[in-house]
Structures are given as structure tokens and as C-alpha cells.
Design a protein around this motif. Structure first.
Motif, PDB file in Angstrom:
ATOM      1  N   THR A  59       5.833 -56.737 -75.051  1.00 41.57           N
ATOM      2  CA  THR A  59       5.017 -56.712 -76.269  1.00 41.57           C
ATOM      3  C   THR A  59       3.663 -57.365 -76.012  1.00 41.57           C
ATOM      4  OG1 THR A  59       7.007 -56.824 -77.642  1.00 41.57           O
ATOM      5  CG2 THR A  59       4.924 -57.422 -78.686  1.00 41.57           C
ATOM      6  N   ALA A  60       3.667 -58.462 -75.266  1.00 43.71           N
ATOM      7  CA  ALA A  60       2.410 -59.126 -74.913  1.00 43.71           C
ATOM      8  C   ALA A  60       1.557 -58.234 -74.025  1.00 43.71           C
ATOM      9  CB  ALA A  60       2.708 -60.455 -74.197  1.00 43.71           C
ATOM     10  N   GLY A  61       2.211 -57.511 -73.111  1.00 42.46           N
ATOM     11  CA  GLY A  61       1.479 -56.608 -72.226  1.00 42.46           C
ATOM     12  C   GLY A  61       0.810 -55.487 -72.985  1.00 42.46           C
ATOM     13  N   GLU A  62       1.497 -54.929 -73.995  1.00 42.56           N
ATOM     14  CA  GLU A  62       0.911 -53.862 -74.804  1.00 42.56           C
ATOM     15  C   GLU A  62      -0.312 -54.371 -75.554  1.00 42.56           C
ATOM     16  OE1 GLU A  62       4.064 -52.489 -77.266  1.00 42.56           O
ATOM     17  OE2 GLU A  62       5.032 -51.325 -75.664  1.00 42.56           O
ATOM     18  N   LEU A  63      -0.232 -55.603 -76.063  1.00 42.91           N
ATOM     19  CA  LEU A  63      -1.371 -56.196 -76.769  1.00 42.91           C
ATOM     20  C   LEU A  63      -2.546 -56.412 -75.813  1.00 42.91           C
ATOM     21  CD1 LEU A  63      -2.590 -57.481 -79.327  1.00 42.91           C
ATOM     22  CD2 LEU A  63      -1.517 -59.636 -78.624  1.00 42.91           C
ATOM     23  N   PHE A  64      -2.246 -56.951 -74.644  1.00 40.15           N
ATOM     24  CA  PHE A  64      -3.304 -57.240 -73.672  1.00 40.15           C
ATOM     25  C   PHE A  64      -3.945 -55.960 -73.151  1.00 40.15           C
ATOM     26  CE2 PHE A  64      -4.702 -58.388 -69.299  1.00 40.15           C
ATOM     27  CZ  PHE A  64      -5.689 -59.299 -69.667  1.00 40.15           C
ATOM     28  N   GLN A  65      -3.154 -54.881 -73.074  1.00 43.22           N
ATOM     29  CA  GLN A  65      -3.681 -53.605 -72.581  1.00 43.22           C
ATOM     30  C   GLN A  65      -4.857 -53.111 -73.430  1.00 43.22           C
ATOM     31  OE1 GLN A  65      -1.127 -50.133 -73.117  1.00 43.22           O
ATOM     32  NE2 GLN A  65      -1.759 -49.323 -71.135  1.00 43.22           N
ATOM     33  N   THR A  66      -4.760 -53.285 -74.732  1.00 43.69           N
ATOM     34  CA  THR A  66      -5.838 -52.852 -75.625  1.00 43.69           C
ATOM     35  C   THR A  66      -7.144 -53.563 -75.290  1.00 43.69           C
ATOM     36  OG1 THR A  66      -4.251 -52.451 -77.404  1.00 43.69           O
ATOM     37  CG2 THR A  66      -6.570 -52.698 -78.034  1.00 43.69           C
ATOM     38  N   TYR A  67      -7.073 -54.864 -75.068  1.00 39.00           N
ATOM     39  CA  TYR A  67      -8.284 -55.641 -74.797  1.00 39.00           C
ATOM     40  C   TYR A  67      -8.781 -55.423 -73.366  1.00 39.00           C
ATOM     41  CZ  TYR A  67      -7.437 -57.910 -79.243  1.00 39.00           C
ATOM     42  OH  TYR A  67      -7.262 -58.140 -80.585  1.00 39.00           O
ATOM     43  N   ALA A  68      -7.867 -55.194 -72.435  1.00 37.82           N
ATOM     44  CA  ALA A  68      -8.274 -54.918 -71.055  1.00 37.82           C
ATOM     45  C   ALA A  68      -9.048 -53.614 -70.983  1.00 37.82           C
ATOM     46  CB  ALA A  68      -7.047 -54.867 -70.145  1.00 37.82           C
ATOM     47  N   LYS A  69      -8.563 -52.579 -71.696  1.00 38.47           N
ATOM     48  CA  LYS A  69      -9.279 -51.302 -71.738  1.00 38.47           C
ATOM     49  C   LYS A  69     -10.672 -51.489 -72.324  1.00 38.47           C
ATOM     50  CE  LYS A  69      -5.558 -47.882 -72.161  1.00 38.47           C
ATOM     51  NZ  LYS A  69      -4.959 -46.855 -73.063  1.00 38.47           N
ATOM     52  N   ARG A  70     -10.726 -52.250 -73.425  1.00 33.94           N
ATOM     53  CA  ARG A  70     -12.007 -52.463 -74.108  1.00 33.94           C
ATOM     54  C   ARG A  70     -12.989 -53.197 -73.200  1.00 33.94           C
ATOM     55  NH1 ARG A  70     -11.204 -55.315 -79.652  1.00 33.94           N
ATOM     56  NH2 ARG A  70      -9.855 -53.475 -79.879  1.00 33.94           N
ATOM     57  N   ALA A  71     -12.497 -54.190 -72.461  1.00 37.16           N
ATOM     58  CA  ALA A  71     -13.368 -54.965 -71.569  1.00 37.16           C
ATOM     59  C   ALA A  71     -13.961 -54.077 -70.479  1.00 37.16           C
ATOM     60  CB  ALA A  71     -12.586 -56.114 -70.951  1.00 37.16           C
ATOM     61  N   LEU A  72     -13.119 -53.242 -69.866  1.00 40.35           N
ATOM     62  CA  LEU A  72     -13.612 -52.366 -68.803  1.00 40.35           C
ATOM     63  C   LEU A  72     -14.556 -51.304 -69.353  1.00 40.35           C
ATOM     64  CD1 LEU A  72     -10.539 -51.847 -66.467  1.00 40.35           C
ATOM     65  CD2 LEU A  72     -12.537 -53.279 -66.114  1.00 40.35           C
ATOM     66  N   LEU A  73     -14.280 -50.828 -70.567  1.00 43.13           N
ATOM     67  CA  LEU A  73     -15.183 -49.857 -71.184  1.00 43.13           C
ATOM     68  C   LEU A  73     -16.570 -50.452 -71.392  1.00 43.13           C
ATOM     69  CD1 LEU A  73     -12.910 -48.151 -73.863  1.00 43.13           C
ATOM     70  CD2 LEU A  73     -13.974 -47.062 -71.892  1.00 43.13           C
ATOM     71  N   GLU A  74     -16.614 -51.724 -71.821  1.00 38.24           N
ATOM     72  CA  GLU A  74     -17.903 -52.373 -72.036  1.00 38.24           C
ATOM     73  C   GLU A  74     -18.659 -52.547 -70.716  1.00 38.24           C
ATOM     74  OE1 GLU A  74     -19.486 -53.136 -74.821  1.00 38.24           O
ATOM     75  OE2 GLU A  74     -17.867 -52.200 -75.947  1.00 38.24           O
ATOM     76  N   VAL A  75     -17.922 -52.909 -69.668  1.00 33.69           N
ATOM     77  CA  VAL A  75     -18.558 -53.057 -68.353  1.00 33.69           C
ATOM     78  C   VAL A  75     -19.081 -51.708 -67.866  1.00 33.69           C
ATOM     79  CG1 VAL A  75     -18.156 -53.609 -65.925  1.00 33.69           C
ATOM     80  CG2 VAL A  75     -17.224 -55.075 -67.707  1.00 33.69           C
ATOM     81  N   ASP A  76     -18.247 -50.653 -68.021  1.00 31.14           N
ATOM     82  CA  ASP A  76     -18.677 -49.325 -67.596  1.00 31.14           C
ATOM     83  C   ASP A  76     -19.884 -48.858 -68.401  1.00 31.14           C
ATOM     84  OD1 ASP A  76     -16.707 -49.186 -65.701  1.00 31.14           O
ATOM     85  OD2 ASP A  76     -15.309 -48.047 -66.947  1.00 31.14           O
ATOM     86  N   ALA A  77     -19.900 -49.182 -69.708  1.00 32.67           N
ATOM     87  CA  ALA A  77     -21.043 -48.807 -70.544  1.00 32.67           C
ATOM     88  C   ALA A  77     -22.303 -49.522 -70.064  1.00 32.67           C
ATOM     89  CB  ALA A  77     -20.765 -49.143 -72.011  1.00 32.67           C
ATOM     90  N   GLY A  78     -22.141 -50.780 -69.664  1.00 33.63           N
ATOM     91  CA  GLY A  78     -23.291 -51.512 -69.133  1.00 33.63           C
ATOM     92  C   GLY A  78     -23.812 -50.902 -67.849  1.00 33.63           C
TER      93      GLY A  78
END
Length: 289
Positions: A59-78
Motif C-alpha cells: 500500500t505504501a509502494g502504491e502511494l509512493f509510485q504516484t509521487y515518483a511518477k510526478r517527480a520524474l515528469l517534472e524533471v523530464d518537463a524541465g
């Protein structure tokens, strides 16, 4: 925690296997396991349940997955924003397309685009409309080309062109050379159809139901190519976009009356920023139609 940790975590989460994830990342499995353990140690919580060779997110992994995706998306957008400063000499675009669009319309578009922007790396994924929507919302795609309408208000839909549907038959079918077939006559013929996870199949079902037609569906498949191959070698028929069988040997289209159409459209996520590279490719697609 470094960016590679997030990429390793997401790869393992997607494949549900450290072996497959390490192969896709071109690293050894012990290296991947060590990196995942570093993340868990830093977070102080277990992210994966390990059952034999299969790993599943907690359950913790599923929660963290959402934020990990978002973090990488922001880096890729940069990174994309920085690439814009290079006048599109570099960049990347990942997008999803329908099977028919990818086969018949996309090749010349990509050829033209590559001539103008040879430094932009393009990844094309052939997906169902529903999968395109899901991956857009997850941030895995810059845009998509799918059948309208969208099932969610979180996606912008821009129509590109309209395609008529037709009854597709092979050389053995009695309707070869027929000028057309009325919708109400469709229940006289055995059909092989796409499975109902496809939006186009759902649309066809809705049209037939609205006209009081109960089709004689004797076979279903989840890909167009084997359907067309079966139609070519049997007396079965299918209902697909008319343009799919233009100039295909052994296949013939019989127009439906009244005419039934569906719309191919550009799908983008609402309130998202398209990179310069993605915008350039979207504009190339618009110009084609």
C-alpha cells in the motif's frame, strides 16, 4: 535519494519482477535489489512484497509510485524546456496511436517530421483508445490519437478526420462486389469482431442496439491483423474502418447504409504543458489533415 532510484523503483513496479526490470534497465538484478533496498531504508518503509520471483507494491509502494511518477515528469518537463532553448535540435516525444492510424497515416507524417527535426527522438506506442486515455492521465504520453469521444473530462479532444465504417469481407463471401448493405441486414451474416475492450467495438454495439439489430458474432479477437487474416481466408465478415482495407488483396469493403462513421481525434491531458517537440509533432499531424 537520486533520480536513478526513482527510475529503478518505477521499472520494478511496472514489471512486477526484479529480473525483468533489471533487464530493461540494463543492470544486474543484485544491483537493482540493492538500489530498491536503499530507497526502502531511506523511507523507513517496505515498498514491495516479495513472493518468489514476483514482486508487488505494498500500500505504501502504491502511494509512493504516484509521487515518483510526478517527480520524474517534472524533471523530464524541465529537460524539455531546456531543449526548447536549443531550437528543437534535441528533444523527445512519446505518444500513443490507434493501430489503424499507426499503420496507414503515421509513416509519412513521421518521415516528414524527421526531415525537419532529425534530433528529436520519437517513441510511438500502438494502443487501444482506453489505454491511450489511461497513459495520458498517468503522464506516460505527451498526447494520443484515438477515437472520439473521450470517457473523461480530464482529456481535451480535437477532431482530426471522420472515417466511415464498412462491412469487410473476403473473396469467399457472397457480398463481394455488392454496392452496400443495410444495417438491418447485418444479422444475416456471421461476424468476427474486435473484443469489447475497444471503444470502436462499443460504439458499433451501441449503433446496432439502437437499430434493433442482434449481430451474429461467432468470434472475437483483440487485434485487427488476425481478424483481417481470418476474414480473408473464410466466409466470415467484420465491421471496421473502410480505409483499413483499401488496396488490400483478398479483402473488400461493403458500405453500410445508412452511413456510419467515427471520428479520429487528438487527445491531450487538460492543464498539461506540451513540450516544444510535442507541439511541433502535433502541428505536423494537424497539417496532414
Amino acid at each position: 535519494m537520486e533520480l536513478r532510484h526513482l527510475r529503478y523503483f518505477l521499472a520494478a513496479a511496472q514489471s512486477q519482477s526484479f529480473t525483468r526490470a533489471s533487464e530493461s534497465l540494463h543492470i544486474t538484478q543484485p544491483t537493482l535489489s540493492h538500489q530498491i533496498k536503499q530507497i526502502e531504508d531511506e523511507l523507513g518503509i517496505q515498498l514491495f512484497d516479495r513472493v518468489g520471483r514476483v514482486v508487488k507494491l505494498t500500500t505504501a509502494g502504491e502511494l509512493f509510485q504516484t509521487y515518483a511518477k510526478r517527480a520524474l515528469l517534472e524533471v523530464d518537463a524541465g529537460m524539455d524546456a531546456l531543449n526548447e532553448l536549443e531550437n528543437l535540435k534535441h528533444g523527445r516525444v512519446t505518444f500513443g496511436v490507434l493501430s489503424s492510424f499507426g499503420t496507414f497515416h503515421l509513416p509519412p507524417i513521421l518521415a516528414d517530421f524527421n526531415k525537419v527535426y532529425p534530433g528529436i527522438k520519437i517513441t510511438v506506442l500502438r494502443l487501444r483508445s482506453g489505454e491511450i486515455e489511461e497513459r495520458l492521465l498517468d503522464g506516460e504520453l505527451h498526447f494520443g490519437v484515438a477515437y472520439a469521444p473521450s470517457s473523461t473530462e480530464q482529456i481535451n479532444v480535437e477532431p482530426l478526420f471522420t472515417v466511415p465504417l464498412a462491412l469487410v469481407v473476403g473473396d469467399r463471401h457472397p457480398l463481394v462486389g455488392c454496392a452496400g448493405i443495410a444495417l438491418k441486414k447485418l444479422n444475416e451474416h456471421e461476424l468476427i469482431m474486435l473484443s469489447n475492450e475497444y471503444n470502436s467495438r462499443k460504439m458499433i454495439d451501441a449503433i446496432l442496439l439502437a437499430n434493433g439489430i442482434t449481430p451474429r458474432i461467432v468470434m472475437e479477437m483483440n487485434a485487427i491483423e488476425p481478424i483481417l487474416a481470418t476474414v480473408r481466408n473464410s466466409s466470415l465478415a467484420t465491421i471496421l474502418s473502410a480505409n483499413l482495407v483499401e488496396e488490400m488483396p483478398g479483402l473488400h469493403q461493403v458500405p453500410l447504409t445508412p452511413t456510419v462513421t467515427h471520428t479520429v481525434a487528438l487527445f491531450t491531458r487538460r492543464n498539461s504543458h506540451l513540450s516544444a517537440a510535442a507541439r511541433a509533432l502535433v502541428e505536423t499531424i494537424r497539417q496532414r489533415f
